[in-house]
Write an enzyme that holds these catalytic residues in place. Structure first.
Site, PDB file in Angstrom:
ATOM      1  N   ASN A 386       0.582  -1.146  -0.042  1.00 12.23           N
ATOM      2  CA  ASN A 386       0.105   0.364   0.149  1.00 12.23           C
ATOM      3  C   ASN A 386       0.645   1.088   0.157  1.00 12.23           C
ATOM      4  O   ASN A 386       0.686   2.015  -1.255  1.00 12.23           O
ATOM      5  CB  ASN A 386      -1.391  -0.144   1.258  1.00 12.23           C
ATOM      6  CG  ASN A 386      -2.028   1.120   0.777  1.00 12.23           C
ATOM      7  OD1 ASN A 386      -2.529   2.298   0.246  1.00 12.23           O
ATOM      8  ND2 ASN A 386      -2.980   0.833   1.436  1.00 12.23           N
ATOM      9  N   ASP A 387       1.755   1.846   1.445  1.00  8.65           N
ATOM     10  CA  ASP A 387       1.950   2.908   1.340  1.00  8.65           C
ATOM     11  C   ASP A 387       3.441   3.212   0.013  1.00  8.65           C
ATOM     12  O   ASP A 387       3.256   4.229  -0.342  1.00  8.65           O
ATOM     13  CB  ASP A 387       2.525   3.038   2.294  1.00  8.65           C
ATOM     14  CG  ASP A 387       1.739   3.530   3.691  1.00  8.65           C
ATOM     15  OD1 ASP A 387       0.968   3.629   3.419  1.00  8.65           O
ATOM     16  OD2 ASP A 387       1.821   2.890   4.819  1.00  8.65           O
ATOM     17  N   VAL A 388       4.271   1.779  -0.350  1.00  6.42           N
ATOM     18  CA  VAL A 388       4.742   1.896  -0.536  1.00  6.42           C
ATOM     19  C   VAL A 388       4.562   1.950  -2.554  1.00  6.42           C
ATOM     20  O   VAL A 388       5.849   2.501  -3.420  1.00  6.42           O
ATOM     21  CB  VAL A 388       6.210   0.434  -1.498  1.00  6.42           C
ATOM     22  CG1 VAL A 388       6.755   0.986   0.274  1.00  6.42           C
ATOM     23  CG2 VAL A 388       5.179  -0.833  -1.552  1.00  6.42           C
ATOM     24  N   THR A 389       3.448   2.243  -2.822  1.00  7.22           N
ATOM     25  CA  THR A 389       2.966   2.561  -3.992  1.00  7.22           C
ATOM     26  C   THR A 389       1.615   3.910  -4.156  1.00  7.22           C
ATOM     27  O   THR A 389       1.793   4.263  -4.657  1.00  7.22           O
ATOM     28  CB  THR A 389       1.765   1.570  -4.444  1.00  7.22           C
ATOM     29  OG1 THR A 389       1.476   1.334  -3.550  1.00  7.22           O
ATOM     30  CG2 THR A 389       2.319   0.246  -4.752  1.00  7.22           C
ATOM     31  N   SER A 427       0.505   3.540   7.913  1.00  9.61           N
ATOM     32  CA  SER A 427       1.163   5.033   8.061  1.00  9.61           C
ATOM     33  C   SER A 427      -0.031   5.884   8.208  1.00  9.61           C
ATOM     34  O   SER A 427      -0.466   6.604   9.055  1.00  9.61           O
ATOM     35  CB  SER A 427       1.872   5.839   6.758  1.00  9.61           C
ATOM     36  OG  SER A 427       0.962   5.867   5.201  1.00  9.61           O
TER      37      SER A 427
END
Lengths: 467, 100
Positions: A386-389, A427
């Site tokens: 999720n966050d890394v995209t 996050s």
């Protein structure tokens, strides 16, 4: 003092340890590297046993047996998804061992113990004990025994740091008054408490950095023991482990665009997100699609990039992801996997999980290499990441993710995002990606939804006409 | 009791620094693919602290000290056995290539 032949043999094991790390640089020679280190360890242990006559062979054999009986099933049974837990546990064991030897050495040397020895032993014990409880908490979080979210309260950093300060003060006091034996348990207790408080306040997704830092601490404390015993093999092995953990921690925190201090004391991932994002979400609509819809899009694709995250491992979906890739490849579609450095719960975790699902490692692409390929990709499939995209990391200066290097998933022609629910990522930040017109959200358990998708693609049969 | 002279400390400090620099350089060149097995490997290597436990085990002054180091030997041995075995298990996964 060590006997001379043993000293020479220690040099040999040092060489083998160094060569082992050198051989770990590439897959081809990596197994040789592991064997080299194993040989180095065997030589170090055997030459010690020959040089020093241990009277209590019963205890020695007993301890070695316990180690073998405990260690073998751990090594052979642990699933690849659970390797981070195993690693945390081994940090706990290693650091406790070092701390206990430090304490033993202190009591052994009393009362004729010099300032240097006590100082180093105190530092080593503080580091060892805090790494022990820290690693235990990391283990419990990764294993799901306690909630992964950070345990935060007002003034937690003051409490943690004063605990550490008190432990250090005790260490200094002990160094100056070496015969005051009662100080040692107090110092040890404070260090144990600090390790506990420190890692309790850190969230699950920050574990890659935390595990690397704990790895480093375990190594440094082993090296410290080498100083006290004037033992070179301990110093070198400890330094190698210490620097390895340090470098990995640097790589991890760079990949999150955060400092060590922020990871250790930031308490990121603790925010309650219901209030603010709830209203924002209502204003924007998310397009939900079925696996059938996705199959239709994939049928016409030529190149697909799969972006796996920890959620894939949690859902045990890696095997069905591999199956999907196989089906696509049979249709002549190019499939790559894009691996973000902090995907998973420890450095390199995703690679291991996918390798276990028999994904050839040539298909695993690092972030820097794969990012330029997204604009040419027809479909990017996000599973459990999720966050890394989140494109907000590139564009929104006020986002907590801003500046973090991400996988440029949004540049693909179509994005398929598999997600359990609409909840934001670790996050706590809403993902911009969900609302893009070229994003297809598919909700549900990753494993089930992907199985449906594979079945749908198989039903359609026949490979795509090559143009 | 090990007597460590000041000269020894200086030499040891140098060894520590050199090994740290060398370690840093070597680790930088490890493929990201292998960071997980690297960590299990270095963890097993650092359990060479078993050597320290064995040295103290030679002539412990009392049973308390003997207990401490015996437990330490068992813990370190667990790490050594499981560390090298699991590293090999992980590395074997990476050897498989798909036949095209």
């Amino acid at each position: 003092m060590t006997e001379l032949p043993a000293e020479y043999l220690y040099v040999l094991s040092i060489v083998l340890f160094i060569l082992s790390l050198r051989w770990m640089s590439e897959v081809k020679t990596s197994r040789l590297g592991n064997w080299s280190a194993t040989a180095g360890m065997a030589i170090a242990i055997l030459s010690t046993l020959v040089a020093f006559q241990i009277q209590r062979t019963d205890l020695l054999v007993g301890a070695a047996l316990v180690g073998t009986v405990l260690g073998t099933p751990i090594a052979l049974k642990v699933p690849m998804t659970a390797v981070p837990q195993r690693t945390a546990m081994s940090h706990a064991f290693g650091s406790l061992a070092v701390a206990l030897v430090g304490a033993a050495e202190y009591y052994q040397d009393l009362p004729k113990i010099n300032l240097f020895t006590v100082s180093v032993l105190s530092a080593e014990m503080i580091l060892g004990f805090l790494t022990f409880t820290g690693s235990c908490v990391a283990f419990a979080k990764l294993q799901g025994l306690i909630p992964g979210r950070p345990f935060v309260y007002r003034g937690r950093n003051v409490v943690s740091l004063s605990t550490l300060g008190a432990a250090v003060a005790m260490g200094v006091y002990l160094a100056l008054n070496p015969t005051q034996e009662f100080v040692l348990p107090i110092m040890a207790g404070l260090a144990l408490l600090f390790g506990l408080l420190l890692v309790l306040a850190i969230g699950g997704a920050d574990m890659p950095t935390v595990i690397a830092i704990l790895n480093s601490y375990a190594g440094i404390s082993a090296a410290a023991l080498g100083f006290v015993l004037d033992n070179k093999v301990l110093i070198v092995a400890g330094a190698l482990d210490g620097s390895s953990g340090f470098i990995l921690a640097v790589i991890m925190s760079k990949a999150m665009n955060r400092s060590f201090a922020n990871v250790l004391f930031g308490g990121v991932g603790s925010r309650i997100t219901a209030g603010t994002t709830g209203t924002a979400q209502a204003a924007r609509s998310v397009q939900a699609y079925t696996p059938e819809d996705v199959a239709t899009v994939l049928e016409d694709a030529r190149s697909v990039i799969v972006v796996p995250g920890y959620g894939m491992a949690v859902a045990q979906a890696q095997h069905v992801v591999k199956e999907l890739a196989d089906v696509l490849q049979r249709r002549g579609i190019d499939v790559k996997y894009a691996i973000h450095p902090v995907a998973g719960r420890m450095p390199g975790h995703m690679n291991v999980v996918l390798a276990d699902a028999q994904v050839p490692y040539e298909q695993l692409w690092e972030m820097d290499r794969v990012n330029p390929l997204f604009p040419e990709a027809d479909v990017a499939i996000v599973v459990g990441a999720n966050d890394v995209t989140n494109p907000a990391a590139r564009t929104k200066a006020d986002s907590p993710l801003y500046g973090m290097p991400i996988l440029d998933v949004d540049k693909a022609r179509t994005v398929v995002f598999f997600k359990r629910s609409t909840r934001p990522g670790f996050s706590g930040v809403d993902n911009e990606l969900f609302y893009l017109p070229n994003t297809m959200m598919v909700f549900g358990d990753a494993k089930e939804v992907l199985t449906e998708l594979v079945a749908s693609l198989k039903r359609r049969g026949g490979s795509r006409q090559k143009v | 009791v090990v007597e460590v002279s000041q000269a020894d400390v200086v030499v040891n400090l140098l060894i520590f620094l050199m090994a740290s620099f060398l370690g840093t350089e070597l680790i930088r060149h490890v493929s990201r693919l292998l960071h997980t097995p690297l960590m299990s490997l270095t963890n097993a290597i650092s359990s060479v602290s078993i050597v320290a436990a064995l040295i103290v085990m030679v002539g412990p002054k009392n049973d308390f000290i003997l207990t401490l180091v015996t437990v330490a030997v068992a813990l370190a041995a667990t790490n050594i056995v499981s560390g090298f075995m699991i590293t090999d298990r992980i590395l074997r996964l990476f050897r498989r290539r798909q036949t095209k």
